[in-house]
Design a protein around this motif. Structure first.
Motif, PDB file in Angstrom:
ATOM      1  N   PRO A  36       0.827  -1.206   0.000  1.00 12.39           N
ATOM      2  CA  PRO A  36       0.000   0.000   0.000  1.00 12.39           C
ATOM      3  C   PRO A  36       0.863   1.259   0.000  1.00 12.39           C
ATOM      4  O   PRO A  36       2.078   1.181   0.191  1.00 12.39           O
ATOM      5  N   ASN A  37       0.241   2.377  -0.197  1.00 15.98           N
ATOM      6  CA  ASN A  37       0.943   3.657  -0.163  1.00 15.98           C
ATOM      7  C   ASN A  37       1.642   3.856   1.168  1.00 15.98           C
ATOM      8  O   ASN A  37       1.078   3.572   2.207  1.00 15.98           O
ATOM      9  N   GLY A  38       2.856   4.331   1.115  1.00 17.56           N
ATOM     10  CA  GLY A  38       3.571   4.576   2.374  1.00 17.56           C
ATOM     11  C   GLY A  38       4.211   3.336   2.941  1.00 17.56           C
ATOM     12  O   GLY A  38       4.745   3.347   4.037  1.00 17.56           O
ATOM     13  N   LEU A  82       3.966  -0.932   5.954  1.00 10.09           N
ATOM     14  CA  LEU A  82       4.538  -0.206   7.091  1.00 10.09           C
ATOM     15  C   LEU A  82       6.022  -0.504   7.241  1.00 10.09           C
ATOM     16  O   LEU A  82       6.530  -0.680   8.333  1.00 10.09           O
TER      17      LEU A  82
END
Lengths: 926, 243
Positions: free
Chosen positions: A719-721, A892
């Motif tokens: 995912p983004n990030g 993450l």
């Protein structure tokens, strides 16, 4: 001891001005990203206004109106001060509104050039209006001396210093506690943040500019009784102020002010030592202080100016590749020959001056136009050549043509010194160094009566070759054709050499560095070496031009090579077009003393206005025509050429399976020979172990370990990030990472990006970082810098690569004109040109629609089949799941899953990472 | 009831002639939360930037409370009541929490104390520079800064970026309660789909710049296959994926 104390105290006066100007510089930079080179000139204007008000007259800057307007009797101190400061604030607001607001999304370098234009205008305007006779101003602060421990220290300096310190305290409190101050600091950090908070970065900048010019004006007013008002001196105060602001990183006011005082005091002490210490040069030591401070500070600390989180949109002017060198050269030679033959007397003299100025102009093209370093020292470097020539020919009797070449070498040595800080810094600090150097050279050498040949100027022996007299002659004989042709020959040689430079590898490297140093480093270019070479070549050419100028003038004087003259020359070259050889040549025609100047002066009598018009045109050029006159003309010609009928282009071809694609097995074989490395499949080629990246309190990547085998296509998703680009950055050397990275047998963690490139690890960037000026071929050639000499892909290999990636019919077009999909392919091709073992692709399908995306996938498969291992980050799931052999999933900052596409597609952890909480939850509720 | 935010045929992009978002229309009533979903590159951020005035639209129009607003001007949009929380948060890292909030104060809007009531954690960190806060705290501050501006329309871009699901689960309800308290219309661009759907009233899915699905959030929440298809492609193999 007491002597030193007195001089140090005396230095407080100048130190206070530097501090005030430094404060002004910090304010304008923080609020609008402008390093305002005109700060000193503005202070000067305000000081003049104050001086005239005290005499009862209002200074009018507008040409055509009477110089001053009589206001009745003389004004008292406070009213004069108040009105002057008001005028200063209004001037600041006006400058922001009219000049700097239109360029707010330009890169900082462009904005600085605009401020240079403003400096020229204000300065020249003042010289025009009030002349150069000093204006004396009545003392403002208490004069008289203070007894301190047996020495007498002048009071006014101390008061000045105290006032400025008090002002600093007020300003610091203002910026810390008022809403205006908070808003200023906020907008300086993040323009987007300011906009979404409902602040107006525009109004904030306007307020800051008004305040800044008022502060600068105050400094000018207070120093006016101490230092007589003369146009040039105040303008050059900006140099120590810049040094002080650099020490404060253009953000910290207290540090800036302290540095300003320190510079002032040191300068004063140096002047004292000049007179007392025998081995000190007779002049110039004061000017050494800012130069040494800047150099030392920048080399030691080596950080660029703080980026302001602002939204920068436009780019510097394009540098088109010369299509044809022979024809323009012949035309140029013909035109110049005719010009020399048909003119006589002062007109021929003007033609000759134009030829000489063109040589110096070309030096700027190399340093600024190609390598992107704004150097304000080219004319002073020419001066180095000129003064050295004088010594060589008169004192050492070295003959032509060896003497001018040696003189040029001397200039080159100094030019490299200027280039050294560029190893550690980039952008505007380099410009500040060149300016400080220019002033230093002017005072330590050119104006130093011990070194410059005394009051009459330094003589130069007339040049002659094999008995042929090549000098410019004198009296009725002036100017001689022989000399004219000497200049022409030199210009032609230099111009052709620089055009060849542009089309060669070094030129491409320079342009790559100019466009994006980070991407250039990733392509294997040694950025530091490239910049040094640019400075060296530029200085050599400038020195050569200076030698010619010395022969032309027969006497070498400081005035011809002054700092302000150098700034004016820079403006002229920029207007003519600093990115093209033709621009350099044109700058000679336009320059002061050149053909156009003489013609216009004879016809319109406007020599006085030359600098003003130059400054205005410079500002307009940066705002509207960054390529200058030559560039705009070239562009217009290019557009006309494009209108001519051309074969129509094919759209992006349909994926394989339709009739369009040629037989693939052939090209596969070629690609294999092109790219393959002899390593058995299945061997591990890239590993990462325990790689982590942290930014402050935030962990971007935590303990990532992975293995990539030869011949694999590995997908990196999340995912983004999640840290995907951070992972690529860590592997390729663009992020500070801990942990081990190995490529084949080499440990590469800790190596700089261009070294990793050379060892066989290549990458692309999300924003592609292509050089829009360069053609497809040139862009890809930049990628060949990574391979060693023997290994380098030659023209034939590149053609093969283009054919496979379907770029062959566009290979010589500028990249700026291609579709998004093709641009992505150029980016990939550039990464492949160095024959890497592993290539890291960061979002190669960004901006592509589904058809193009599938097409890209096919090309990448062909690349893999030829032996290049690929690690791919992308968001296009269809592409990734279809193309990759193995997929690594990050979330993450950690790896949460690895496996084959079908495994990953149905992995609950992956689904949860993308879609958020529990699939389990919905299942449980059923 | 007049919709607070209405988009009609909105097209958006970064360059003329290259629309990343095509022909988007929707209406959002006061106090309603819309989840804007879709895979990366679909155009969600582009759409939000255009609504917030940071980009000029390439076509169509935007109405606030029934009246068209001037587009392409971020400050105007913010002052009119359309407030964006950007995906990078764009905090003023050198300023303290209180200073960040104070700068956003509006006439008739909540006070700093009232906003801190929504985020008690921030209350303990008032004098800490924003750059020193943890990821979750930074997101709270970004939201708080938006709350201070008493928005009529709150646009939140990727609230969950880089945050653990637990933190996201605690933040979304706060957004919901703010919307309920003040009648603010909310557009939530969110990757953590299920959390977003749990908070939202209505959901819109964007794919390759176009709206492919729109409907009540509860419906989409009950149909996970539909969403997985949109994000991860069809399980049967990408070659046959329907575009």
């Amino acid at each position: 001891m007491s002597d030193h104390l007195v001089f140090l105290a005396l230095g407080l006066g100048n130190g206070a001005v530097y501090a005030a100007l430094g404060l002004a510089l910090v304010m304008t930079f923080r609020s609008s990203g402008v390093v305002n080179f005109a700060t000193g000139a503005i202070a000067l204007y305000v000081a003049y206004t104050y001086g005239f008000l005290r005499k009862g007259e209002l200074l009018s800057p507008i040409p055509g109106t009477p110089t001053t307007i009589d206001l009745g009797g003389p004004w008292g101190f406070l009213p004069a001060l108040a009105l002057s400061l008001l005028i200063a604030a209004a001037l600041g607001a006006l400058l922001y509104g009219l000049v700097f607001r239109p360029v707010r999304s330009a890169p900082p370098v462009a904005k600085a050039v605009v401020s240079i234009g403003v400096m020229l205008v204000v300065q020249a305007l003042l010289a025009l209006r009030v002349g150069t006779t000093p204006v004396s101003v009545k003392p403002i602060l208490p004069t008289g001396a203070l007894e301190v421990g047996g020495t007498r220290i002048p009071q006014d300096r101390l008061w000045f210093a105290v006032l400025i310190v008090a002002l600093t305290v007020v300003l610091v409190l203002l910026f810390r506690h008022t809403r205006f101050g908070l808003a200023t600091r906020a907008a300086a950090e993040s323009e987007k943040g300011a906009l979404v908070t409902g602040l107006s970065p525009d109004r904030i900048a306007l307020g800051n500019w008004a305040l800044s010019t008022a502060v600068a004006g105050l400094g000018g007013i207070l120093i006016a009784p101490i230092v007589p008002l003369v146009p040039v001196s105040y303008s050059l105060f900006v140099i120590p102020a810049l040094a002080a602001a650099l020490v404060g990183n253009f953000t910290a006011m207290g540090v800036t002010v302290a540095a300003g005082f320190a510079i002032g005091m040191l300068q004063s002490e140096m002047t004292h030592l000049q007179a007392t210490v025998s081995w000190f040069p007779g002049s110039g030591m004061a000017e050494l202080v800012p130069l040494a401070l800047i150099l030392g500070f920048l080399v030691v600390r080596g950080k660029p100016l703080p980026t302001r989180g602002s939204i920068v949109r436009s780019s510097l002017g394009k540098a088109p590749r010369p299509r044809n060198i022979l024809v323009p050269t012949l035309i140029g030679i013909a035109v110049a020959t005719v010009a020399l033959l048909v003119t006589s007397g002062s007109y021929r003299g003007a033609v000759i001056v134009s030829l000489v100025l063109a040589v110096i102009g070309l030096s700027q093209v190399v340093v600024t136009g190609f390598a992107g370093q704004i150097s304000l020292a080219q004319l002073p470097l020419a001066g180095v050549g000129a003064f050295t020539l004088s010594r060589l020919t008169v004192d050492l009797g070295i003959p032509f043509p060896i003497a001018p070449l040696l003189a040029a070498l001397a200039a080159m040595v100094i030019g490299v010194v200027v280039g050294l800080p560029a190893l550690r810094i980039r952008g505007l600090p380099v410009t500040v160094v060149t300016l400080a150097l220019a002033v230093f050279l002017e005072f330590v050498w050119f104006r130093n009566t011990d070194l410059n040949g005394g009051m009459q100027g330094a003589r130069v022996e007339p040049p002659s070759l094999f008995g042929l007299d090549l000098s410019i002659g004198a009296g009725a004989d002036y100017p001689r054709l022989a000399f004219g042709f000497l200049c022409l020959v030199t210009l032609v040689v230099v111009a052709v050499a620089i055009a060849r430079l542009r089309t060669g590898r070094l030129g491409a490297a320079m342009l790559a560095v100019r466009a994006d140093e980070r991407a250039a480093a990733a392509s294997g270019i040694n950025v530091a070496r490239t910049k040094l070479l640019a400075f060296a070549i530029g200085a050599f050419v400038a020195g050569l031009g200076g030698a010619l100028m010395a022969y032309q003038q027969t006497i070498v004087t400081a005035e011809s090579y002054s700092t302000m003259g150098g700034i004016a020359m820079f403006a002229m070259i920029y207007i003519a077009g600093v990115t093209l050889v033709s621009g350099g040549v044109l700058s000679g025609v336009l320059g002061a003393g050149g053909l156009m100047f003489v013609l216009l002066d004879r016809l319109l009598g406007f020599a006085d206005f030359y600098a003003i018009i130059g400054g205005v045109l410079l500002t307009l050029t940066v705002i509207g025509y960054p390529e200058g006159i030559a560039g705009s003309t070239a562009e217009r010609l290019q557009r006309l050429r494009a209108r001519l009928p051309k074969k129509t282009r094919a759209a992006v071809p349909a994926p394989a399976g339709t009739a369009e694609e040629p037989a693939r097995p052939d090209t596969d074989a070629e690609l294999t020979t092109l790219l393959a490395h002899d390593v058995p499949e299945g061997t591990v080629v890239l590993t990462a172990e325990g790689v982590s990246v942290t930014h402050g309190a935030i962990t971007a990547l935590a303990d990532v370990s992975l293995e990539v085998r030869v011949g694999e296509i590995v997908g990196l998703i999340g995912p983004n990030g999640a840290g995907k680009t951070t992972c690529i950055d860590a592997l390729s050397g663009f992020a500070d990472a801990t942990g081990t990275v190995t490529l084949g047998d080499h440990r590469i963690d800790g190596l700089v990006p261009h070294r990793r490139s050379r060892l066989g690890l290549s990458r692309t960037f999300q924003d592609m970082s292509l050089y829009e000026d360069l053609s497809v071929r040139e862009n890809v050639e930049v990628g060949t810098f990574t391979a060693g000499r023997g290994d380098r892909a030659d023209a034939h290999d590149l053609d093969t690569l283009f054919r496979i990636l379907d770029l062959h019919d566009r290979a010589d077009e500028p990249v700026g004109e291609l579709s998004q999909g093709r641009k992505q392919l150029v980016s990939v091709a550039r990464a492949l040109a160095g024959r890497p073992r592993v290539v890291l692709l960061d979002e190669p399908a960004a901006g592509l629609d589904s058809t193009e995306s599938r097409w890209l996938g096919e090309k990448l498969r062909a690349v893999r089949d030829a032996g290049v291992t690929i690690v791919l980050v992308d968001h296009d799931m269809d592409l990734v799941l279809d193309l990759c052999d193995r997929i690594v999933v990050l979330d993450l900052g950690r790896i949460i899953a690895t496996g084959r596409p079908d495994e990953i597609r149905t992995d609950p952890a992956v689904i949860a990472a993308y879609l958020g909480a529990a699939r389990e939850k919905t299942e449980a509720s059923l | 009831m007049t919709a607070t935010l209405t988009c009609t045929g909105l097209s958006a992009g970064y360059r003329r002639g290259h629309a990343c978002v095509r022909d988007v229309s929707f209406a959002l009533e006061p106090g309603r939360v819309m989840a804007l979903l879709g895979p990366n590159g679909a155009g969600k951020t582009t759409l939000l930037l255009t609504l917030a005035g940071l980009l000029s639209p390439l076509g169509g129009r935007i109405d606030l409370d029934g009246a068209p607003i001037r587009t392409g001007n971020a400050r105007l949009a913010s002052r009119a009541g359309i407030v964006l929380v950007p995906d990078d948060r764009s905090l003023f890292t050198g300023l303290t929490v209180t200073e960040n909030l104070r700068l956003a104060r509006r006439k008739g809007g909540p006070t700093v104390a009232e906003v801190i009531d929504y985020f008690p954690r921030l209350g303990e960190r008032r004098s800490i520079p924003a750059g020193m806060l943890s990821g979750g705290e930074q997101q709270m501050l970004a939201l708080g800064r938006a709350f201070m501006q008493a928005p009529k329309v709150l646009l939140v871009d990727e609230l969950s970026m880089g945050l653990a699901p637990v933190v996201v689960e605690s933040l979304l309800p706060i957004v919901r309660s703010f919307a309920d308290d003040r009648g603010t219309a909310v557009v939530l661009v969110e990757q953590h789909v299920h959390l977003a759907l749990a908070t939202a009233d209505v959901a819109t899915v964007l794919r390759h710049g176009e709206v492919t699905t729109t409907g009540p959030a509860a419906e989409l929440a009950a149909d996970p296959e539909r969403l997985e298809q949109a994000y991860l492609g069809s399980a049967a193999g990408a070659g046959t994926a329907v575009f």
